[in-house]
Design an enzyme around this catalytic site. Structure first.
Site, PDB file in Angstrom:
ATOM      1  N   HIS A 256      -9.407  -7.955   1.758  1.00  0.00           N
ATOM      2  CA  HIS A 256      -8.593  -7.596   2.940  1.00  0.00           C
ATOM      3  C   HIS A 256      -7.221  -7.027   2.564  1.00  0.00           C
ATOM      4  O   HIS A 256      -6.556  -6.428   3.389  1.00  0.00           O
ATOM      5  CB  HIS A 256      -8.483  -8.772   3.917  1.00  0.00           C
ATOM      6  CG  HIS A 256      -7.553  -9.874   3.504  1.00  0.00           C
ATOM      7  ND1 HIS A 256      -7.189 -10.875   4.357  1.00  0.00           N
ATOM      8  CD2 HIS A 256      -6.909 -10.135   2.329  1.00  0.00           C
ATOM      9  CE1 HIS A 256      -6.361 -11.699   3.742  1.00  0.00           C
ATOM     10  NE2 HIS A 256      -6.189 -11.280   2.509  1.00  0.00           N
TER      11      HIS A 256
ATOM     12  N   ASP B 143      -6.942 -14.023 -12.776  1.00  0.00           N
ATOM     13  CA  ASP B 143      -5.836 -13.492 -11.953  1.00  0.00           C
ATOM     14  C   ASP B 143      -4.832 -12.828 -12.881  1.00  0.00           C
ATOM     15  O   ASP B 143      -5.094 -12.693 -14.086  1.00  0.00           O
ATOM     16  CB  ASP B 143      -5.176 -14.617 -11.118  1.00  0.00           C
ATOM     17  CG  ASP B 143      -4.559 -14.089  -9.824  1.00  0.00           C
ATOM     18  OD1 ASP B 143      -3.570 -13.337  -9.901  1.00  0.00           O
ATOM     19  OD2 ASP B 143      -5.069 -14.401  -8.725  1.00  0.00           O
TER      20      ASP B 143
ATOM     21  N   PHE C 195      -8.679  -7.052 -11.834  1.00  0.00           N
ATOM     22  CA  PHE C 195     -10.009  -6.811 -11.238  1.00  0.00           C
ATOM     23  C   PHE C 195     -10.358  -5.326 -11.051  1.00  0.00           C
ATOM     24  O   PHE C 195     -11.455  -5.013 -10.608  1.00  0.00           O
ATOM     25  CB  PHE C 195     -10.258  -7.633  -9.973  1.00  0.00           C
ATOM     26  CG  PHE C 195      -9.188  -7.649  -8.909  1.00  0.00           C
ATOM     27  CD1 PHE C 195      -8.643  -6.488  -8.399  1.00  0.00           C
ATOM     28  CD2 PHE C 195      -8.778  -8.882  -8.375  1.00  0.00           C
ATOM     29  CE1 PHE C 195      -7.690  -6.527  -7.401  1.00  0.00           C
ATOM     30  CE2 PHE C 195      -7.808  -8.925  -7.368  1.00  0.00           C
ATOM     31  CZ  PHE C 195      -7.256  -7.746  -6.888  1.00  0.00           C
TER      32      PHE C 195
HETATM   33  C1  LIG Z   1      -4.123 -13.428  -1.190  1.00  0.00           C
HETATM   34  S1  LIG Z   1      -4.153 -14.026  -2.820  1.00  0.00           S
HETATM   35  C2  LIG Z   1      -5.690 -14.930  -2.855  1.00  0.00           C
HETATM   36  C3  LIG Z   1      -5.738 -15.944  -3.947  1.00  0.00           C
HETATM   37  C4  LIG Z   1      -7.007 -16.805  -3.982  1.00  0.00           C
HETATM   38  N1  LIG Z   1      -8.218 -16.016  -4.036  1.00  0.00           N
HETATM   39  C5  LIG Z   1      -7.077 -17.754  -2.810  1.00  0.00           C
HETATM   40  O1  LIG Z   1      -7.933 -17.631  -1.965  1.00  0.00           O
HETATM   41  O2  LIG Z   1      -6.207 -18.645  -2.749  1.00  0.00           O
HETATM   42  C6  LIG Z   1      -4.576 -12.554  -3.752  1.00  0.00           C
HETATM   43  C7  LIG Z   1      -4.590 -12.774  -5.248  1.00  0.00           C
HETATM   44  O3  LIG Z   1      -4.958 -11.546  -5.899  1.00  0.00           O
HETATM   45  C8  LIG Z   1      -4.233 -11.477  -7.105  1.00  0.00           C
HETATM   46  N2  LIG Z   1      -4.224 -10.084  -7.576  1.00  0.00           N
HETATM   47  C9  LIG Z   1      -3.555  -9.027  -7.049  1.00  0.00           C
HETATM   48  N3  LIG Z   1      -3.827  -7.920  -7.765  1.00  0.00           N
HETATM   49  C10 LIG Z   1      -4.685  -8.280  -8.766  1.00  0.00           C
HETATM   50  C11 LIG Z   1      -5.362  -7.570  -9.803  1.00  0.00           C
HETATM   51  N4  LIG Z   1      -5.186  -6.252  -9.961  1.00  0.00           N
HETATM   52  N5  LIG Z   1      -6.196  -8.255 -10.628  1.00  0.00           N
HETATM   53  C12 LIG Z   1      -6.370  -9.595 -10.463  1.00  0.00           C
HETATM   54  N6  LIG Z   1      -5.760 -10.334  -9.485  1.00  0.00           N
HETATM   55  C13 LIG Z   1      -4.947  -9.671  -8.648  1.00  0.00           C
HETATM   56  C14 LIG Z   1      -2.871 -12.009  -6.723  1.00  0.00           C
HETATM   57  O4  LIG Z   1      -2.122 -12.405  -7.846  1.00  0.00           O
HETATM   58  C15 LIG Z   1      -3.251 -13.193  -5.825  1.00  0.00           C
HETATM   59  O5  LIG Z   1      -3.407 -14.371  -6.565  1.00  0.00           O
END
Ligand SMILES: C[S@@+](CC[C@H](N)C(=O)[O-])C[C@H]1O[C@@H](n2cnc3c(N)ncnc32)[C@H](O)[C@@H]1O
Length: 448
Positions: free
Chosen positions: A340, A289, A321
């Site tokens: 999503h 993350d 990512f």
């Molecule tokens: C809605 S949360 C889901 C977290 C986790 N997968 C869960 O189900 O609890 C989305 C996650 O994507 C991460 N995120 C956003 N942009 C990102 C990036 N470019 N690379 C890696 N992580 C990212 C955010 O920090 C967050 O933790």
């Protein structure tokens, strides 16, 4: 619709309700015989899960069939905001916790509740009565209120309370308020970037939702403090995650993976991996993350699962990512609540980075809501007629989440067909949709 058509439909719905009710009653009786109390978030049998969906969808369809259209529209139009704000007040004033101090049969007088919350007695009673009418709370005798099965769930349950607080926050209501004008604006209606959504219009910012949440907020005394929405959001995510994680665990054959490596891409602090680690001792985990989240995650794992850390079964690493995936050939790349949030083009980039790291034995598991329409999809179970294919109102929360994703990020919940199209653009194919017994399902993708 003619009178005879309406009669046929109403009778069919009542038959569905009767049959589904018998299934639910049988399951309740079996539970009682086993002497266990069942709480809302344990995993129901498939039969019970479907029966619940039928009852939910059929009750609403019956109401639609018999109700006057204008009163139905009026009720819906007023309903959502009024209910949301009443639930917000219920939690913000701490009422479920206060009511937990009294016997449910006795309840607490509205005067006492007013004294404890500093809210005008008559006005508070009106808010609570709306919630009683919606079965969220009980008025056990005149002017005496008590927790019922629904409000009891909130008692001292911080993640569940956060969920209701988050929705009632001005940020969300302001954002949804701007959605129609953004959709009707010819210059904005086709935007797909995460910083060109209704959220930016509502908050007057160019930052994405995530960037905005992470900004410190100046306090009245001039100091800077972390945005309180971030903490509430993280806690609310825990509540939502908890609701779906048991079905993700039960409805995918994790045990059959053996000593596999699971890379949780955008895994947050790694809460899903914690549950998997506790259940499947052979699995190894990598949680990826952004930096602030991974730093938080290291503390969480050190305090909650120190043994897994010591055994070297978990690695937490900072990774974007959208860049090359450094862990090659893992058996599982897991993405929960990631796709999503993003437009199709962004999702294709995320998936392509994973495709480049995959071998023939790798799979991507996408854990997101899978949308069904009222018309249906050959990938998904169809509801019995005359219910719409997606079980009608039993799926309404998915549509609501879909619009929340649109308003906040220009994101979207996707149908199986839309997920297949994304996979194909990234050189992948959907091999199976594992329909889980919760709002989230697992879409399995392999190299094509
Ligand atoms: C809605 S949360 C889901 C977290 C986790 N997968 C869960 O189900 O609890 C989305 C996650 O994507 C991460 N995120 C956003 N942009 C990102 C990036 N470019 N690379 C890696 N992580 C990212 C955010 O920090 C967050 O933790």
């Amino acid at each position: 619709m003619s009178a005879s058509e309406k009669a046929r439909q109403l009778r069919s719905l009542v038959r569905l309700l009767t049959d589904a009710s018998e299934i639910v009653i049988r399951e309740w009786e079996a539970e009682e015989r086993r002497g266990r109390l069942k709480h809302g978030n344990t995993i129901p049998s498939r039969e019970l899960y479907d029966a619940r969906r039928v009852i939910h969808g059929a009750c609403d369809m019956c109401a639609d069939l018999v109700q006057d259209p204008l009163s139905r529209l009026e009720e819906m139009s007023h309903g959502a905001l009024t209910l949301m704000e009443s639930l917000y007040l219920l939690v913000a004033a701490g009422i479920p916790d206060i009511l937990a101090e009294v016997a449910p049969g006795e309840g607490m007088s509205i005067c006492e509740l007013s004294h404890r919350t500093n809210i005008n007695c008559q006005k508070l009673a009106r808010v609570l009565r709306l919630l009683c009418t919606k079965h969220v709370l009980s008025e056990v005798r005149n002017d005496h209120f008590a927790n019922n099965r629904t409000s009891q769930y909130l008692v001292h349950n911080e993640p569940a309370q956060s969920l209701l607080l988050m929705n009632g926050f001005g940020v969300y209501t302001k954002t949804m308020d701007r959605l129609p004008s953004v959709l009707m604006d010819p210059a904005k209606t086709h935007a797909t970037a995460p910083n060109q959504a209704a959220f930016q219009e509502a908050l007057g910012t160019d930052l994405t939702f995530w960037e905005w949440c992470e900004q410190d907020v100046r306090q009245p005394d001039g100091t800077l403090q972390p945005n309180s929405l971030l903490k509430t959001f993280t806690s609310a995510m825990m509540a939502t995650g908890k609701l779906v994680s048991s079905s993700i665990i039960s409805d995918y054959p994790w045990a059959a993976l053996g000593p596999a490596k699971v890379v949780d891409v955008g895994g947050g602090v790694g809460s899903m991996c914690m549950e998997l680690a506790a259940k499947f001792p052979q699995l190894q985990f990598v949680v990826e993350d952004r930096k602030p989240v991974i730093e938080q995650g290291r503390n969480v794992w050190a305090s909650e699962m120190p043994q897994v850390v010591q055994d070297g079964r978990i690695i937490l690493r900072v990774h974007d990512f959208f860049h090359e995936q450094p862990i090659k050939g893992a058996e599982v790349y897991f993405l929960r609540y990631i796709l999503h949030d993003w437009s199709d083009d962004a999702c294709v980039t995320i998936l392509t980075r994973l495709r480049d790291a995959m071998t023939a034995s790798s799979r991507i598991l996408v854990a997101d809501m899978v949308m069904n329409t009222t018309v249906g999809s050959s990938f998904l179970k169809t509801a019995p007629p005359p219910l719409p294919a997606n079980y009608g109102s039993a799926s309404i929360f998915k549509n609501m989440q879909d619009l929340a994703m649109l308003a906040l990020f220009n994101g979207t919940e996707r149908t199986p067909e839309q997920l297949s199209a994304l996979a194909a653009r990234a050189g992948l194919k959907v091999v199976k949709i594992w329909e889980c017994r919760s709002l989230v399902s697992i879409t399995e993708m392999r190299l094509s």
